[in-house]
Enzyme design. Structure first.
Site, PDB file in Angstrom:
ATOM      1  N   ASP A  15      -1.411  14.550 -12.219  1.00  0.00           N
ATOM      2  CA  ASP A  15      -0.182  14.731 -11.846  1.00  0.00           C
ATOM      3  C   ASP A  15       1.020  13.988 -12.903  1.00  0.00           C
ATOM      4  O   ASP A  15       2.004  14.699 -13.167  1.00  0.00           O
ATOM      5  CB  ASP A  15       0.410  13.988 -10.609  1.00  0.00           C
ATOM      6  CG  ASP A  15      -0.313  14.749  -9.418  1.00  0.00           C
ATOM      7  OD1 ASP A  15      -0.382  15.833  -9.486  1.00  0.00           O
ATOM      8  OD2 ASP A  15      -0.592  14.003  -8.110  1.00  0.00           O
ATOM      9  N   ARG A  95       0.922  -0.720  -6.034  1.00  0.00           N
ATOM     10  CA  ARG A  95       2.094  -0.114  -6.269  1.00  0.00           C
ATOM     11  C   ARG A  95       3.436  -1.129  -6.283  1.00  0.00           C
ATOM     12  O   ARG A  95       4.201  -1.222  -7.138  1.00  0.00           O
ATOM     13  CB  ARG A  95       2.621   0.593  -5.024  1.00  0.00           C
ATOM     14  CG  ARG A  95       1.565   1.975  -5.052  1.00  0.00           C
ATOM     15  CD  ARG A  95       1.445   2.602  -5.972  1.00  0.00           C
ATOM     16  NE  ARG A  95       0.612   3.712  -5.877  1.00  0.00           N
ATOM     17  CZ  ARG A  95      -0.169   4.375  -6.909  1.00  0.00           C
ATOM     18  NH1 ARG A  95       0.204   3.708  -8.184  1.00  0.00           N
ATOM     19  NH2 ARG A  95      -0.824   5.678  -6.608  1.00  0.00           N
ATOM     20  N   ASP A 124       2.557   6.788  -1.200  1.00  0.00           N
ATOM     21  CA  ASP A 124       3.121   5.996  -2.519  1.00  0.00           C
ATOM     22  C   ASP A 124       4.398   6.225  -2.834  1.00  0.00           C
ATOM     23  O   ASP A 124       5.239   5.395  -3.716  1.00  0.00           O
ATOM     24  CB  ASP A 124       2.256   6.300  -3.707  1.00  0.00           C
ATOM     25  CG  ASP A 124       0.590   5.995  -3.454  1.00  0.00           C
ATOM     26  OD1 ASP A 124       0.504   4.574  -3.092  1.00  0.00           O
ATOM     27  OD2 ASP A 124      -0.543   6.513  -3.790  1.00  0.00           O
ATOM     28  N   SER A 176      -8.632  14.051  -6.031  1.00  0.00           N
ATOM     29  CA  SER A 176      -7.431  13.165  -6.599  1.00  0.00           C
ATOM     30  C   SER A 176      -8.116  11.651  -6.295  1.00  0.00           C
ATOM     31  O   SER A 176      -8.249  11.154  -5.156  1.00  0.00           O
ATOM     32  CB  SER A 176      -6.207  13.419  -5.741  1.00  0.00           C
ATOM     33  OG  SER A 176      -5.391  12.119  -5.924  1.00  0.00           O
TER      34      SER A 176
HETATM   35  N1  ARG Z   1      -4.198   6.711   1.257  1.00  0.00           N
HETATM   36  C1  ARG Z   1      -4.336   5.497   0.383  1.00  0.00           C
HETATM   37  C2  ARG Z   1      -3.066   4.984   0.550  1.00  0.00           C
HETATM   38  O1  ARG Z   1      -1.890   5.523   0.969  1.00  0.00           O
HETATM   39  C3  ARG Z   1      -4.464   6.034  -1.160  1.00  0.00           C
HETATM   40  C4  ARG Z   1      -3.405   7.017  -1.758  1.00  0.00           C
HETATM   41  C5  ARG Z   1      -3.667   7.699  -2.933  1.00  0.00           C
HETATM   42  N2  ARG Z   1      -4.975   8.271  -2.865  1.00  0.00           N
HETATM   43  C6  ARG Z   1      -5.441   9.118  -4.084  1.00  0.00           C
HETATM   44  N3  ARG Z   1      -6.731   9.665  -3.751  1.00  0.00           N
HETATM   45  N4  ARG Z   1      -4.840   9.408  -4.837  1.00  0.00           N
HETATM   46  O2  ARG Z   1      -3.051   3.633   0.266  1.00  0.00           O
END
Ligand code: ARG
Length: 406
Positions: A15, A95, A124, A176
């Site tokens: 991405d 984050r 995120d 991902s």
């Molecule tokens: N579901 C998790 C969260 O919201 C991870 C999100 C990112 N996951 C990913 N496979 N890129 O904290």
């Protein structure tokens, strides 16, 4: 006139790689990539050249591993914060730290915008944008994935190939993956159907417990005020402890989590997590708390843990309630010091022994053998009063029911 500058949260994954190229083609601005290193990932290989080749004018790569573990991961550990009871929140706690880094660099570089590569239905975007609004409300936020022309990851892969951008994902294995020292998150592809059992290739850092070693491995963890400080008797830095436990745990098939979770934006999603170190440390820390915390604090903290996990997951790390609850947590950790002995064996963590100078376990009170100091007779009076409300209730209700019946 200075050219406009856009700071991009850049991981080197699909991405954000596509995004750097896309921004450089669609905006008349200097692209500044910012990569916060939260753990060793394959995407970091050659990331600087890759960013420059993709269209970045300036590249920042900052090693945040120790800070991440000490100030973010170990905070959640002290708080016993596990989202929906199981997810140690590796992505969610990364984050807020990245937000801080992005803002610092944006301000230093004189950029007016921060761009991130989150989609419109993930958590995120919430964590990035609420964090930026809280800490630097004067900055603009750009989220190209919410409005650009690519309708699927496949289309992004095609665009990447067309522009010679090297990405790890392929059309065949379109996972991902988000990874840092506190854990790995894997979604997309075959995992999107919750009836599918995760294929072995979904797991990145753990072996299948079935093929894990037949010999168990004993590990000792020493905590000081809720923080792990020694492993097997040796001092390590925070990040080193986590790295070491990821290796040991991964080797024994520990820390695999398959979770259907409630996202902030209202949908349920399915994610595979691997978090050997986090799972081991949470288990050991909890074991120590059971030994040293008084009953009321222990019980109350369970509610606080849940609330803290929800706040972190929902992107509210930088919020007054989070701060206040963490102050409570820190106060509870004053006596969470001691050593926990565990055994890692085929996906299991077995606690072998626990010891602490603050242990509230009193063998003379607990024993059923000679030397028992517990006052058994006092139980009689205690139970007369403890059961009194229920006795009263029963008498009253019986007389009412009788009247109704007659
Ligand atoms: N579901 C998790 C969260 O919201 C991870 C999100 C990112 N996951 C990913 N496979 N890129 O904290």
């Amino acid at each position: 006139m200075h050219r406009r500058k856009i700071v991009v949260a850049y991981s080197g994954g699909l991405d954000t790689s596509v995004m750097v190229k896309w921004l450089s083609e669609n905006y008349d601005a200097d692209i500044i990539t910012v990569t916060g290193v939260l753990g060793p990932t394959a995407e970091l290989d050659g990331i600087e050249e890759k960013a420059l080749k993709t269209g970045a004018k300036t590249v920042h790569i900052v090693d945040l591993q120790e800070k991440f573990v000490s100030n973010f991961a170990f905070k959640t550990l002290k708080a016993s914060a596990l989202y929906e009871g199981v997810y140690p929140m590796a992505t969610a706690i990364g984050r807020p730290l990245l937000v801080k880094l992005l803002i610092d660099i944006a301000l230093a570089e004189g950029a007016d915008t921060i761009a991130h590569g989150c989609t419109g239905k993930g958590n995120d975007q919430v964590r990035f944008e609420v964090g930026i609004q809280t800490l630097a409300p004067q900055l603009n936020i750009l989220a190209p994935l919410r409005f650009w022309e690519f309708k699927s990851r496949e289309e992004e892969i095609d665009y990447a190939m067309k522009h010679n951008i090297h990405v790890k994902v392929t059309r065949k294995s379109p996972y991902s993956i988000d990874e840092n020292l506190w854990g790995t998150a894997v979604e997309c592809g075959i995992l999107e159907d919750p009836t599918n059992c995760p294929p072995e290739d979904a797991y990145q850092i753990t072996v299948n417990p079935r093929t894990a070693p037949l010999e168990p491995e004993i590990v000792t963890i020493l905590f000081d005020k809720g923080i792990p400080v020694k492993l097997n008797g040796y001092n390590y830095t925070a990040a080193e402890i986590v790295k070491e436990l990821n290796l040991l745990g991964g080797k024994h098939g520990i820390g695999r989590i398959d979770l259907i979770e409630n996202r902030v934006v209202g949908i349920k999603s399915r994610e595979i997590y691997e978090a050997p170190a986090a799972v081991i440390l949470h288990k050991a820390h909890y074991e120590l708390e059971k030994l040293v915390l008084d009953k009321e604090t222990f019980r109350f903290k369970q509610n606080v843990s849940n609330q803290i996990a929800n706040l972190i997951y929902d992107g509210l790390w930088y919020s007054p309630l989070f701060d206040a609850l963490m102050t409570f947590v820190d106060r509870t950790q004053d006596t969470v010091s001691g050593e926990i002995f565990i055994e890692l064996y085929k996906g299991n963590i077995n606690v072998l022994s626990r010891i602490s100078p603050y242990s509230l376990y009193d063998k003379e009170l607990a024993t059923y053998a000679a030397g028992d100091t517990f006052d058994h007779k006092a139980a009689e009076g205690f139970l007369k009063l403890y059961g009194l409300p229920f006795k009263t209730l029963n008498i009253v209700r019986n007389s009412i029911y009788k009247e109704v019946k007659e």
